[in-house]
Enzyme design. Sequence first.
Site, PDB file in Angstrom:
ATOM      1  N   VAL A  41       1.126  -1.527  -0.034  1.00  0.00           N
ATOM      2  CA  VAL A  41      -0.338  -0.386  -0.226  1.00  0.00           C
ATOM      3  C   VAL A  41       0.701   1.163   0.280  1.00  0.00           C
ATOM      4  O   VAL A  41       1.625   1.239   0.969  1.00  0.00           O
ATOM      5  CB  VAL A  41      -0.391  -0.131   1.513  1.00  0.00           C
ATOM      6  CG1 VAL A  41      -1.691   0.951   1.103  1.00  0.00           C
ATOM      7  CG2 VAL A  41      -1.679  -1.009   1.389  1.00  0.00           C
TER       8      VAL A  41
ATOM      9  N   GLY B   1       3.558   2.204  -1.864  1.00  0.00           N
ATOM     10  CA  GLY B   1       4.821   2.142  -1.797  1.00  0.00           C
ATOM     11  C   GLY B   1       5.681   2.393  -1.144  1.00  0.00           C
ATOM     12  O   GLY B   1       5.944   1.655   0.351  1.00  0.00           O
TER      13      GLY B   1
ATOM     14  N   ILE C 292       5.350   4.932   0.965  1.00  0.00           N
ATOM     15  CA  ILE C 292       5.217   5.933   2.325  1.00  0.00           C
ATOM     16  C   ILE C 292       4.999   4.469   3.741  1.00  0.00           C
ATOM     17  O   ILE C 292       4.235   3.074   3.398  1.00  0.00           O
ATOM     18  CB  ILE C 292       3.784   5.935   2.188  1.00  0.00           C
ATOM     19  CG1 ILE C 292       3.870   7.339   0.654  1.00  0.00           C
ATOM     20  CG2 ILE C 292       3.464   7.176   3.208  1.00  0.00           C
ATOM     21  CD1 ILE C 292       3.219   8.145   0.622  1.00  0.00           C
TER      22      ILE C 292
ATOM     23  N   GLY D  82       5.924   7.153 -18.024  1.00  0.00           N
ATOM     24  CA  GLY D  82       5.998   5.865 -17.721  1.00  0.00           C
ATOM     25  C   GLY D  82       5.737   5.670 -15.304  1.00  0.00           C
ATOM     26  O   GLY D  82       5.341   5.049 -15.131  1.00  0.00           O
TER      27      GLY D  82
ATOM     28  N   GLU E 277       1.014   2.714 -16.784  1.00  0.00           N
ATOM     29  CA  GLU E 277       0.735   1.916 -17.985  1.00  0.00           C
ATOM     30  C   GLU E 277       0.415   1.320 -18.814  1.00  0.00           C
ATOM     31  O   GLU E 277      -0.804   2.229 -19.903  1.00  0.00           O
ATOM     32  CB  GLU E 277       0.272   0.302 -17.508  1.00  0.00           C
ATOM     33  CG  GLU E 277       0.211   0.012 -15.719  1.00  0.00           C
ATOM     34  CD  GLU E 277       1.821  -0.715 -15.724  1.00  0.00           C
ATOM     35  OE1 GLU E 277       2.105  -1.713 -16.976  1.00  0.00           O
ATOM     36  OE2 GLU E 277       2.409  -0.785 -14.504  1.00  0.00           O
TER      37      GLU E 277
ATOM     38  N   ASP F 174      -7.179   0.055  -8.698  1.00  0.00           N
ATOM     39  CA  ASP F 174      -5.958  -0.196  -8.035  1.00  0.00           C
ATOM     40  C   ASP F 174      -6.002   0.878  -6.411  1.00  0.00           C
ATOM     41  O   ASP F 174      -6.130   0.279  -4.905  1.00  0.00           O
ATOM     42  CB  ASP F 174      -4.723   0.868  -9.095  1.00  0.00           C
ATOM     43  CG  ASP F 174      -3.363   0.722  -7.861  1.00  0.00           C
ATOM     44  OD1 ASP F 174      -2.317  -0.143  -7.624  1.00  0.00           O
ATOM     45  OD2 ASP F 174      -2.897   1.698  -7.676  1.00  0.00           O
TER      46      ASP F 174
ATOM     47  N   LYS G  38      -6.092  -0.771  -2.355  1.00  0.00           N
ATOM     48  CA  LYS G  38      -5.150  -0.817  -1.233  1.00  0.00           C
ATOM     49  C   LYS G  38      -6.025   0.008  -0.937  1.00  0.00           C
ATOM     50  O   LYS G  38      -6.157  -0.300   1.090  1.00  0.00           O
ATOM     51  CB  LYS G  38      -4.126   0.943  -2.194  1.00  0.00           C
ATOM     52  CG  LYS G  38      -3.609   0.051  -2.625  1.00  0.00           C
ATOM     53  CD  LYS G  38      -2.630   1.462  -3.798  1.00  0.00           C
ATOM     54  CE  LYS G  38      -1.740   1.272  -4.306  1.00  0.00           C
ATOM     55  NZ  LYS G  38      -1.345   2.036  -5.512  1.00  0.00           N
TER      56      LYS G  38
HETATM   57  N1  LIG Z   1       6.005  -1.647  -9.606  1.00  0.00           N
HETATM   58  C1  LIG Z   1       5.550  -0.563  -8.684  1.00  0.00           C
HETATM   59  O1  LIG Z   1       5.204   0.904  -8.873  1.00  0.00           O
HETATM   60  C2  LIG Z   1       5.154  -1.223  -7.859  1.00  0.00           C
HETATM   61  C3  LIG Z   1       4.553  -0.738  -6.060  1.00  0.00           C
HETATM   62  C4  LIG Z   1       3.884  -0.695  -5.085  1.00  0.00           C
HETATM   63  C5  LIG Z   1       3.717  -2.496  -4.770  1.00  0.00           C
HETATM   64  N2  LIG Z   1       3.925  -3.151  -6.646  1.00  0.00           N
HETATM   65  C6  LIG Z   1       3.211  -4.895  -6.517  1.00  0.00           C
HETATM   66  O2  LIG Z   1       5.409  -5.047  -6.427  1.00  0.00           O
HETATM   67  C7  LIG Z   1       4.877  -6.772  -7.338  1.00  0.00           C
HETATM   68  C8  LIG Z   1       6.266  -6.548  -8.775  1.00  0.00           C
HETATM   69  O3  LIG Z   1       5.361  -5.017  -9.374  1.00  0.00           O
HETATM   70  P1  LIG Z   1       6.588  -5.020 -10.520  1.00  0.00           P
HETATM   71  O4  LIG Z   1       6.724  -3.763 -10.954  1.00  0.00           O
HETATM   72  O5  LIG Z   1       8.536  -5.511 -10.111  1.00  0.00           O
HETATM   73  O6  LIG Z   1       6.521  -6.026 -11.380  1.00  0.00           O
HETATM   74  P2  LIG Z   1       7.393  -6.255 -12.702  1.00  0.00           P
HETATM   75  O7  LIG Z   1       8.139  -4.962 -13.409  1.00  0.00           O
HETATM   76  O8  LIG Z   1       6.331  -6.767 -13.316  1.00  0.00           O
HETATM   77  O9  LIG Z   1       8.234  -7.427 -12.266  1.00  0.00           O
HETATM   78  C9  LIG Z   1       8.008  -8.472 -11.904  1.00  0.00           C
HETATM   79  C10 LIG Z   1       8.592 -10.180 -12.193  1.00  0.00           C
HETATM   80  O10 LIG Z   1       8.163 -11.323 -11.797  1.00  0.00           O
HETATM   81  C11 LIG Z   1       8.563 -11.969 -12.568  1.00  0.00           C
HETATM   82  N3  LIG Z   1       7.508 -13.254 -12.929  1.00  0.00           N
HETATM   83  C12 LIG Z   1       6.308 -13.327 -13.400  1.00  0.00           C
HETATM   84  N4  LIG Z   1       6.150 -14.500 -13.188  1.00  0.00           N
HETATM   85  C13 LIG Z   1       6.411 -15.233 -13.123  1.00  0.00           C
HETATM   86  C14 LIG Z   1       6.082 -16.504 -13.063  1.00  0.00           C
HETATM   87  N5  LIG Z   1       5.194 -17.168 -13.196  1.00  0.00           N
HETATM   88  N6  LIG Z   1       7.779 -17.215 -12.204  1.00  0.00           N
HETATM   89  C15 LIG Z   1       8.310 -16.847 -11.783  1.00  0.00           C
HETATM   90  N7  LIG Z   1       8.802 -15.301 -11.738  1.00  0.00           N
HETATM   91  C16 LIG Z   1       7.202 -14.860 -13.174  1.00  0.00           C
HETATM   92  C17 LIG Z   1       8.936 -11.445 -13.742  1.00  0.00           C
HETATM   93  O11 LIG Z   1       9.890 -11.637 -14.644  1.00  0.00           O
HETATM   94  P3  LIG Z   1      10.002 -11.199 -15.965  1.00  0.00           P
HETATM   95  O12 LIG Z   1      11.152 -10.234 -15.711  1.00  0.00           O
HETATM   96  O13 LIG Z   1      11.124 -12.848 -16.806  1.00  0.00           O
HETATM   97  O14 LIG Z   1       9.680 -10.607 -17.018  1.00  0.00           O
HETATM   98  C18 LIG Z   1       9.259 -10.219 -13.451  1.00  0.00           C
HETATM   99  O15 LIG Z   1      10.462 -10.226 -13.203  1.00  0.00           O
HETATM  100  C19 LIG Z   1       3.215  -6.785  -8.022  1.00  0.00           C
HETATM  101  O16 LIG Z   1       2.839  -7.482  -6.528  1.00  0.00           O
HETATM  102  C20 LIG Z   1       3.156  -5.098  -7.942  1.00  0.00           C
HETATM  103  O17 LIG Z   1       1.745  -4.716  -7.692  1.00  0.00           O
HETATM  104  C21 LIG Z   1       4.991  -2.560  -7.555  1.00  0.00           C
END
Ligand SMILES: NC(=O)c1ccc[n+]([C@@H]2O[C@H](COP(=O)([O-])OP(=O)(O)OC[C@H]3O[C@@H](n4cnc5c(N)ncnc54)[C@H](OP(=O)(O)O)[C@@H]3O)[C@@H](O)[C@H]2O)c1
Length: 430
Positions: A135, A137, A139, A190, A193, A204, A208
């Site tokens: 929730v 990020g 904070i 960026g 999405e 989203d 939260k």
């Molecule tokens: N991005 C943000 O700002 C943010 C903020 C708060 C919370 N979150 C949360 O943090 C989490 C990750 O977000 P992210 O932005 O880091 O996502 P992301 O960039 O899409 O990274 C996902 C990672 O998981 C791997 N992956 C996906 N499916 C897989 C599977 N079946 N087996 C093994 N590895 C797998 C991917 O591998 P590959 O790299 O090889 O594709 C990638 O390394 C999510 O729950 C998101 O809601 C994100």
Amino acid sequence: MSERAPIRVGMLGCGNIGAAVARLLTDHSSDIERRAGCRLEIVRVAVRNPAVERGVGLPADRFTADPEEVVDDPGVDVVCEVIGGIEPARSLILRALRAGKPVVTANKELLANFGRELFDAADEAGADLAFEGSVAGGIPLVRPMKESLAGERIVRLMGIVNGTTNYVLTRMTEDGMPFGDALAQAQQLGYAERDPTDDVEGFDAAAKCAILASIAFNARVVAGDVYREGIAGVSGEDIRFARRLGYVIKLIAFAEVEDGEVAVRVHPAMIPSDHPLAAVRENLNAVFLEGAASGPLMFYGRGAGGAPTAAAVVGDLVAVARNLRWGGREMGCTCYEERRVRPMDRHESQYYLLLEAVDRPGVLAKVAGAFGENQVSIKEVWQEGGGEEALLVMITHRANEGALQRTVSDLRALDVVSAVKSVMRVEGAE
Ligand SMILES: NC(=O)c1ccc[n+]([C@@H]2O[C@H](COP(=O)([O-])OP(=O)(O)OC[C@H]3O[C@@H](n4cnc5c(N)ncnc54)[C@H](OP(=O)(O)O)[C@@H]3O)[C@@H](O)[C@H]2O)c1
């Protein structure tokens, strides 16, 4: 530095957040070691494609495409889930917890829908499940709400918890950009999405909101309980009229408890321009709490992004590592009360309406009649333009949501009203 054996971390995912976690663990290793009382070392990493270079300084043989290999590895003490989504993340976390391994996750979607199942598994195994990154990020909210405010009774919570929509609304407000252009700019930077539905439609923020409400009111609230409206319908006209009235439009997550019931909703709202949340601009987030003892509390910062979220995840890893090293547990699930979710038609607030109507004698009387018949009282009204396309801007006194919705359908049926262009809640004013 201590000679103690390191706590060995198995990463599920090495994307935006996972790679930033790995970098922080390396860059701040000595501070982290002092705080945790031992080193934290990433020993296994599961990704979809292990051939991709991640730039995190880990040897290639630590990567695998099989996430179960990471969870099941006897050399992994703690599992850090940053894959995202429901499956396979849910099954992997359950598998880790059932094996007695603590889990750190940033997965809001999973917690907001399957929190109870995950926490039950954690309690059964006596293992930690930490989720600060899920929730807002970077904070700190989960631990402050659960632990620092354990003696407090939170009565209300209002939050800007989605950076994308806050950025879009900021560009619309400050630069007069149309919604589509502001969203395109957010995508270029960026902040949004390629498919922005989750953010723009409020999914989203609703996830939260459910997590925050569950913590604030000690009762399980799931994403589906949260009433939700996105920002795609907010127009430049709404923003202009809001400014004239002394308001700012924000996508707000609201959670409150009244008569033992929880009310949870995410929607665009006009808030007074001197409200602390009105000053939260660009892609920043903030959560404003009202505590019975402390009064107002505001948490402000970067609600997303690799490094800020990774800082929260690393904080959890340190807490969980300390527990493993020295004994103890994180405060587990605090949803020990059963509360009903108040239906939206019992909500009350002020409303802003923008109508397109013909400018003829008697029109205002007909419009006012529709309000009067539904016991909705008008606080303010003014007209812009004339002829066949006059705009009527109306602000109501506090009214019941059900009554307001009936008023809107009665207005739509009037021959003198060509369109009800906008209806928006006005919060925090009366
Ligand atoms: N991005 C943000 O700002 C943010 C903020 C708060 C919370 N979150 C949360 O943090 C989490 C990750 O977000 P992210 O932005 O880091 O996502 P992301 O960039 O899409 O990274 C996902 C990672 O998981 C791997 N992956 C996906 N499916 C897989 C599977 N079946 N087996 C093994 N590895 C797998 C991917 O591998 P590959 O790299 O090889 O594709 C990638 O390394 C999510 O729950 C998101 O809601 C994100």
